[in-house]
Every structure is written in structure tokens, then in C-alpha cells.
Scaffold this motif. Sequence first.
Motif, PDB file in Angstrom:
ATOM      1  N   ARG A  55       0.518  -1.585  -0.030  1.00 32.18           N
ATOM      2  CA  ARG A  55      -0.298   0.217  -0.208  1.00 32.18           C
ATOM      3  C   ARG A  55       1.238   0.994  -0.091  1.00 32.18           C
ATOM      4  NH1 ARG A  55      -5.775  -1.864   3.017  1.00 32.18           N
ATOM      5  NH2 ARG A  55      -5.468  -4.205   2.634  1.00 32.18           N
ATOM      6  N   ASP A  76      -8.336  -0.838  -1.207  1.00 33.35           N
ATOM      7  CA  ASP A  76      -9.443  -1.290  -0.567  1.00 33.35           C
ATOM      8  C   ASP A  76      -9.250  -2.166   0.389  1.00 33.35           C
ATOM      9  OD1 ASP A  76     -11.878  -3.195   0.146  1.00 33.35           O
ATOM     10  OD2 ASP A  76     -11.882  -3.860  -1.985  1.00 33.35           O
ATOM     11  N   ALA A  78     -10.167  -5.040   2.220  1.00 30.74           N
ATOM     12  CA  ALA A  78     -10.715  -6.296   2.273  1.00 30.74           C
ATOM     13  C   ALA A  78      -9.544  -6.468   1.319  1.00 30.74           C
ATOM     14  CB  ALA A  78     -12.576  -6.286   1.889  1.00 30.74           C
ATOM     15  N   LEU A  79      -9.162  -6.060   0.198  1.00 32.41           N
ATOM     16  CA  LEU A  79      -8.643  -6.832  -0.604  1.00 32.41           C
ATOM     17  C   LEU A  79      -7.140  -7.254  -0.126  1.00 32.41           C
ATOM     18  CD1 LEU A  79      -8.955  -6.364  -4.051  1.00 32.41           C
ATOM     19  CD2 LEU A  79      -6.417  -6.051  -3.324  1.00 32.41           C
ATOM     20  N   ARG A  80      -6.770  -8.275  -0.336  1.00 31.37           N
ATOM     21  CA  ARG A  80      -5.525  -8.691  -0.154  1.00 31.37           C
ATOM     22  C   ARG A  80      -4.626  -9.551  -1.511  1.00 31.37           C
ATOM     23  NH1 ARG A  80      -6.343  -6.030   3.773  1.00 31.37           N
ATOM     24  NH2 ARG A  80      -6.168  -6.798   5.875  1.00 31.37           N
ATOM     25  N   TRP A  81      -3.242  -8.840  -1.442  1.00 33.77           N
ATOM     26  CA  TRP A  81      -2.819  -9.859  -2.539  1.00 33.77           C
ATOM     27  C   TRP A  81      -2.134 -11.119  -2.577  1.00 33.77           C
ATOM     28  CZ3 TRP A  81      -4.904  -7.873  -6.766  1.00 33.77           C
ATOM     29  CH2 TRP A  81      -4.535  -6.718  -7.460  1.00 33.77           C
ATOM     30  N   ARG A  82      -2.088 -12.089  -2.888  1.00 37.18           N
ATOM     31  CA  ARG A  82      -1.538 -13.006  -2.707  1.00 37.18           C
ATOM     32  C   ARG A  82      -0.109 -13.810  -3.031  1.00 37.18           C
ATOM     33  NH1 ARG A  82      -2.966 -12.866   2.306  1.00 37.18           N
ATOM     34  NH2 ARG A  82      -4.937 -12.877   2.741  1.00 37.18           N
ATOM     35  N   TYR A 107      -5.490 -12.578  -5.581  1.00 36.46           N
ATOM     36  CA  TYR A 107      -6.376 -12.117  -4.037  1.00 36.46           C
ATOM     37  C   TYR A 107      -6.794 -13.154  -3.801  1.00 36.46           C
ATOM     38  CZ  TYR A 107      -9.518 -10.236  -7.474  1.00 36.46           C
ATOM     39  OH  TYR A 107     -11.013 -10.152  -8.194  1.00 36.46           O
ATOM     40  N   THR A 108      -7.244 -12.115  -2.443  1.00 39.24           N
ATOM     41  CA  THR A 108      -8.518 -12.646  -1.603  1.00 39.24           C
ATOM     42  C   THR A 108      -9.400 -11.521  -1.338  1.00 39.24           C
ATOM     43  OG1 THR A 108      -7.590 -12.738   0.087  1.00 39.24           O
ATOM     44  CG2 THR A 108      -7.930 -14.522  -0.777  1.00 39.24           C
ATOM     45  N   GLU A 109     -10.952 -10.949  -2.056  1.00 41.21           N
ATOM     46  CA  GLU A 109     -11.467 -10.173  -1.235  1.00 41.21           C
ATOM     47  C   GLU A 109     -12.580 -10.348  -0.481  1.00 41.21           C
ATOM     48  OE1 GLU A 109     -13.161  -5.821  -3.042  1.00 41.21           O
ATOM     49  OE2 GLU A 109     -12.611  -7.286  -4.670  1.00 41.21           O
ATOM     50  N   GLY A 110     -13.026 -10.074   0.809  1.00 41.95           N
ATOM     51  CA  GLY A 110     -13.781 -10.484   1.712  1.00 41.95           C
ATOM     52  C   GLY A 110     -13.848 -12.154   1.612  1.00 41.95           C
ATOM     53  N   ARG A 112     -12.730 -14.351  -0.738  1.00 43.99           N
ATOM     54  CA  ARG A 112     -13.113 -15.061  -2.492  1.00 43.99           C
ATOM     55  C   ARG A 112     -11.847 -15.005  -2.740  1.00 43.99           C
ATOM     56  NH1 ARG A 112     -19.156 -14.080  -3.585  1.00 43.99           N
ATOM     57  NH2 ARG A 112     -19.749 -15.464  -2.270  1.00 43.99           N
TER      58      ARG A 112
END
Length: 138
Positions: A55, A76, A78-82, A107-110, A112
Motif C-alpha cells: 500500500r 480496498d 478487504a483486498l489482499r494480494w496473494r 488476491y482474496t477479497e472478503g 473469496r
Amino acid sequence: MSRRARRPQPPRPAPCPCGLPAAYDDCCGPLHRGLARAATPEQLMRSRYSAFVRRDEAYLLRSWHPDTRPARIDFDPALRWRGLDVLAATEGSAFHSTGTVEFRAHYTEGGRAGELHETSRFTRHDGDWVYLDGTLRG
């Protein structure tokens, strides 16, 4: 019997989010801190991915072409880059003024899982590689 005191192990350096087998401080960190310049569009794209993970809005804006740069970046929460997969790169050598990089960013978001599949265009601006724009893929 004597007891040997265990020597504390030095902390392992954090791996770079860009996916290369190097520590962040030796990989994308110098670019983020302004101590190095990206030599290729792929290196810039990897460093921008790492900046999204961390970020780092200032780096993302610095590495974006002024003609297409947004005023700010809204991350966002809730968003995590994986993870990052570089699929292809064209041009972008010391003899080119443009280049492209196709990638998938996971990524995962919420909770998902998802992915961003893009072909990004890069160009030189004032001697540095910068992100120009991208085309989303299926």
C-alpha cells in the motif's frame, strides 16, 4: 552435563512480494525508497505489484505516467494480494522506449479468491520506465 545457551537466530529478511527469490530490502525495496530505478518494464511491474501489496501510494503515483495517473489511489481494505505470475514480456530493453508485461495477480477479497489478468503498457518518461495503462484479459 552442561547446558549450552541457544544463540538467538537473526530474523529472516522478509521475502519480496513480487515473487522473485530475494528479500524485499534487496529486490523492490530500493525502488520504493528511490535508491534504484527499474531497468525493465517487468522489473517496474513487479515493483508496482509489491507497492500494491504494501500500500505504497507514493511509489505507485511516482511510477505512473502523468498523462494517465490518477490523483490518488484508494486501497480496498478487504483486498489482499496473494501472488504474482508474469506470463509474458515484450520489448523493454535498454534500446526500447516501450514495453508490455502480461501478468496474473492473485488476491482474496472478503474471503473469496480472485485474479487480475492484465497486459500492461510501459513507456519511458524523463528517462525512467513508467506504467502507462493496461488491458484487462478474460
